[in-house]
Design a protein around this motif. Structure first.
Motif, short mmCIF file in Angstrom:
data_model
loop_
_atom_site.label_atom_id
_atom_site.label_comp_id
_atom_site.label_asym_id
_atom_site.label_seq_id
_atom_site.Cartn_x
_atom_site.Cartn_y
_atom_site.Cartn_z
N GLN A 81 41.52 30.21 20.13
CA GLN A 81 41.03 28.94 19.56
C GLN A 81 41.86 27.77 20.08
O GLN A 81 41.32 26.70 20.38
N SER A 82 43.15 27.98 20.23
CA SER A 82 44.04 26.92 20.71
C SER A 82 43.75 26.56 22.17
O SER A 82 43.74 25.38 22.53
N GLN A 84 40.94 26.94 23.71
CA GLN A 84 39.63 26.27 23.75
C GLN A 84 39.76 24.80 23.35
O GLN A 84 39.17 23.92 23.98
N THR A 85 40.56 24.53 22.34
CA THR A 85 40.79 23.15 21.90
C THR A 85 41.49 22.36 23.01
O THR A 85 41.09 21.22 23.31
N GLU A 88 39.00 21.57 25.80
CA GLU A 88 38.10 20.48 25.39
C GLU A 88 38.80 19.13 25.49
O GLU A 88 38.22 18.16 25.96
N GLN A 89 40.06 19.07 25.05
CA GLN A 89 40.83 17.83 25.10
C GLN A 89 41.02 17.35 26.54
O GLN A 89 41.13 16.17 26.80
N SER A 147 30.92 24.30 25.61
CA SER A 147 31.09 23.52 24.38
C SER A 147 29.94 22.54 24.20
O SER A 147 29.16 22.31 25.06
#
Length: 147
Positions: A81-82, A84-85, A88-89, A147
């Motif tokens: 999850q980290s 992926q975040t 995205e950033q 995403s």
């Protein structure tokens, strides 16, 4: 045991390279990708897990997943999850990964990754050395999450 997630920094380069190389995983390119890595440390600041993403425009290739056998599936989920975040950033819209471990496909599917054919890989990603090397392995599966 207490674990902490963090985005890798230049000062972490030595211990991150040592951790992945001890597991027999290539650390090629880490110097230029250091801020594209998420690492998990234990209470003694030892690396117990890491994952990175190699960017090419809006595409990214997940790489260098190394996880200590002490971690539970929930820790691995948090690590995914980290990253992926972080991706995205950094403007990455499509995360690709290559695995030859059939057992991980179910977990990755639950994370939203879908299996694709090799012909569906964007040409930009085919320029990455890590991608080329991974595709040469036997029984590889390519997965993507958008995403």
């Amino acid at each position: 045991m207490f674990y902490q997630l963090k985005i890798a920094e230049e000062k972490d380069l030595g211990k991150l390279i040592g951790f992945v190389e001890k597991a027999g995983v290539s650390s090629e390119g880490f110097e230029s990708l250091i801020d594209y890595f998420v690492m998990m440390e234990n209470g003694e600041h030892e690396v117990v897990a890491c994952i990175g993403v190699e960017p090419v425009g809006e595409y990214g290739l997940l790489r260098s997943l190394v996880v200590s056998d002490k971690l539970k599936q929930a820790h691995i989920l948090t690590l995914f999850q980290s990253i992926q975040t972080l991706a995205e950033q950094k403007g990455i819209k499509h995360l690709f990964l290559i695995t030859n471990k059939e057992a991980s496909v179910q977990f990755l599917s639950l994370m939203g990754f879908e299996e694709i054919n090799q012909s569906s890989i964007p040409n930009q990603l085919l320029t990455l050395e890590h991608m080329k090397g991974s595709l040469e392995q036997t029984n590889v599966m390519i997965m993507v999450k958008s995403s």
